[in-house]
Design a protein around this motif. Structure first.
Motif, mmCIF file in Angstrom:
data_model
loop_
_atom_site.group_PDB
_atom_site.id
_atom_site.type_symbol
_atom_site.label_atom_id
_atom_site.label_comp_id
_atom_site.label_asym_id
_atom_site.label_seq_id
_atom_site.Cartn_x
_atom_site.Cartn_y
_atom_site.Cartn_z
ATOM 1 N N UNK A 97 26.074 9.649 8.755
ATOM 2 C CA UNK A 97 24.993 8.720 9.053
ATOM 3 C C UNK A 97 24.209 8.282 7.838
ATOM 4 N N UNK A 98 23.082 7.623 8.105
ATOM 5 C CA UNK A 98 22.259 7.015 7.067
ATOM 6 C C UNK A 98 21.063 7.911 6.775
ATOM 7 N N UNK A 99 20.711 8.059 5.500
ATOM 8 C CA UNK A 99 19.562 8.895 5.140
ATOM 9 C C UNK A 99 18.262 8.114 5.306
ATOM 10 N N UNK A 100 17.152 8.828 5.429
ATOM 11 C CA UNK A 100 15.842 8.184 5.505
ATOM 12 C C UNK A 100 15.576 7.375 4.246
ATOM 13 N N UNK A 101 16.046 7.885 3.113
ATOM 14 C CA UNK A 101 15.848 7.162 1.847
ATOM 15 C C UNK A 101 16.527 5.799 1.915
ATOM 16 N N UNK A 102 17.752 5.753 2.427
ATOM 17 C CA UNK A 102 18.462 4.479 2.518
ATOM 18 C C UNK A 102 17.753 3.520 3.463
ATOM 19 N N UNK A 231 30.383 19.651 11.391
ATOM 20 C CA UNK A 231 30.170 18.207 11.296
ATOM 21 C C UNK A 231 29.068 17.766 12.248
ATOM 22 N N UNK A 232 28.105 17.032 11.694
ATOM 23 C CA UNK A 232 27.023 16.485 12.505
ATOM 24 C C UNK A 232 27.148 14.971 12.527
ATOM 25 N N UNK A 233 27.245 14.399 13.722
ATOM 26 C CA UNK A 233 27.398 12.951 13.852
ATOM 27 C C UNK A 233 26.243 12.389 14.669
ATOM 28 N N UNK A 234 26.082 11.050 14.572
ATOM 29 C CA UNK A 234 24.911 10.414 15.181
ATOM 30 C C UNK A 234 25.252 9.280 16.135
ATOM 31 N N UNK A 235 26.517 8.994 16.322
ATOM 32 C CA UNK A 235 26.896 8.028 17.359
ATOM 33 C C UNK A 235 28.264 8.408 17.919
ATOM 34 N N UNK A 236 28.563 7.854 19.078
ATOM 35 C CA UNK A 236 29.729 8.296 19.862
ATOM 36 C C UNK A 236 31.057 8.051 19.157
ATOM 37 N N UNK A 286 12.417 12.902 14.318
ATOM 38 C CA UNK A 286 13.050 12.023 15.314
ATOM 39 C C UNK A 286 14.521 11.731 15.038
ATOM 40 N N UNK A 287 14.935 11.801 13.764
ATOM 41 C CA UNK A 287 16.338 11.536 13.420
ATOM 42 C C UNK A 287 17.289 12.504 14.124
ATOM 43 N N UNK A 288 16.756 13.672 14.505
ATOM 44 C CA UNK A 288 17.593 14.692 15.139
ATOM 45 C C UNK A 288 17.942 14.357 16.591
ATOM 46 N N UNK A 289 17.266 13.355 17.150
ATOM 47 C CA UNK A 289 17.430 13.065 18.578
ATOM 48 C C UNK A 289 18.875 12.798 18.966
ATOM 49 N N UNK A 290 19.577 12.023 18.151
ATOM 50 C CA UNK A 290 20.947 11.629 18.520
ATOM 51 C C UNK A 290 22.022 12.509 17.881
ATOM 52 N N UNK A 291 21.611 13.543 17.155
ATOM 53 C CA UNK A 291 22.580 14.373 16.424
ATOM 54 C C UNK A 291 23.411 15.248 17.352
#
Length: 303
Positions: A97-102, A231-236, A286-291
């Motif tokens: 996924x995308x970092x907060x910095x990005x 592995x940690x992912x953020x979308x299906x 909040x970024x953890x919500x979809x992890x």
């Protein structure tokens, strides 16, 4: 430089099952949160190799003799590990996924809420940008990308709106793109649909799913028996690939069996279901919500 809090840090570290003298790989270094936690658990003989294709992440490098940071895409993990003198590892960690910095760097184009160049490159060294993509790809190709990678229900309307807008004027910034599709954003779901649109472009620009597949295959090759893949992912789309590969050794999720009916797969899931963040962590981050976190171990080859 602001980077996100490491998501599900304790669960990631527990999943790696770290041995003090082991060799580990963090393929998504970012702000270095996960890497620092791994190093804390390694002894003098331990080693950690990290990857990040984003030059901005290099500023976060860790001054530790046991640590090596490579400015490379993790799709080439196996080759660069060999160049670093590493042929076998005890654990591989990927926080996709995308970092907060990005997201916070408006000029990079990752945020739908900040105006900036329509860039979306994780690796600034590559040529293809989202600006090039939205201004040159055909309507059919854009429709395919939005449907496949963004899972947008109105993919064809979005593509048509973009092609119509660019006929008058080049789409240069994130806000140009937002304005081009404004009429196709359902009321009350504008941000969600924009996020899906940007996700589709980002995945295509960076070849993210192909890179993930390459990394998963290589992880299975470089892991020592009983080594861990976390592995940690953020979308299906990502999670489906990870789940299928960990369970069946292929990305379709179709079990292949040998002559004796045994499953042919290099890995086995440690947990039956994906782990998710606690309610408390989601409130604080909040970024953890979809992890979704999945852990697998490398199987021993029976002779």
């Amino acid at each position: 430089m602001k980077y996100h809090l490491p998501v599900m840090l304790d669960e990631c570290i527990e999943g790696l099952n770290i041995r003090p003298d082991g060799t580990y790989v963090d393929v998504t270094f970012g702000g270095g949160g996960h890497s620092r936690a791994i190093l804390e658990r390694l002894g003098p003989e331990g080693r950690l190799v990290a990857f990040d294709q984003d030059a901005d992440a290099l500023a976060n490098t860790i001054d530790d003799a046991r640590f090596t940071l490579l400015h490379e895409n993790f799709r080439y993990m196996k080759n660069f590990l060999r160049l670093a003198g590493v042929r076998s590892v005890d654990g591989v960690l990927a926080d996709l996924g995308v970092s907060s910095h990005q997201l916070d760097a408006g000029e990079r184009g990752f945020s739908t809420r900040l105006e900036g160049q329509l860039d979306l490159r994780m690796d600034q060294r590559q040529e293809l940008t989202a600006r090039t993509l939205v201004n040159t790809a055909g309507e059919g190709e854009l429709t395919r990308l939005f449907r496949l990678y963004g899972e947008l229900p109105n993919a064809s309307q979005m593509a048509r709106a973009i092609v119509r807008r660019r006929a008058d004027k080049e789409i240069v910034t994130t806000f140009d793109l937002r304005d081009a599709v404004a009429q196709n954003l359902p009321r009350g779901k504008e941000n969600k649909f924009l996020a899906m649109l940007f996700q589709a472009l980002r995945i295509e620009v960076n070849g993210e799913l192909e890179a993930l597949q390459a990394m998963l295959r290589q992880a299975a090759e470089v892991l020592a028996p009983e080594g861990r893949l976390v592995v940690m992912s953020y979308h299906s789309l990502e999670d489906r690939l990870v789940k299928n590969y960990m369970k069946t050794g292929n990305f379709e999720g179709e079990p292949e069996k040998d002559f004796y009916g045994n499953l042919i797969a290099p890995l086995a899931p440690v947990e039956r279901k994906a782990l998710t963040a606690s309610a408390e962590e989601v409130i604080n981050n909040p970024r953890a919500r979809s992890a979704k976190l999945r852990v697998a171990r490398k199987l021993k080859i029976e002779n």
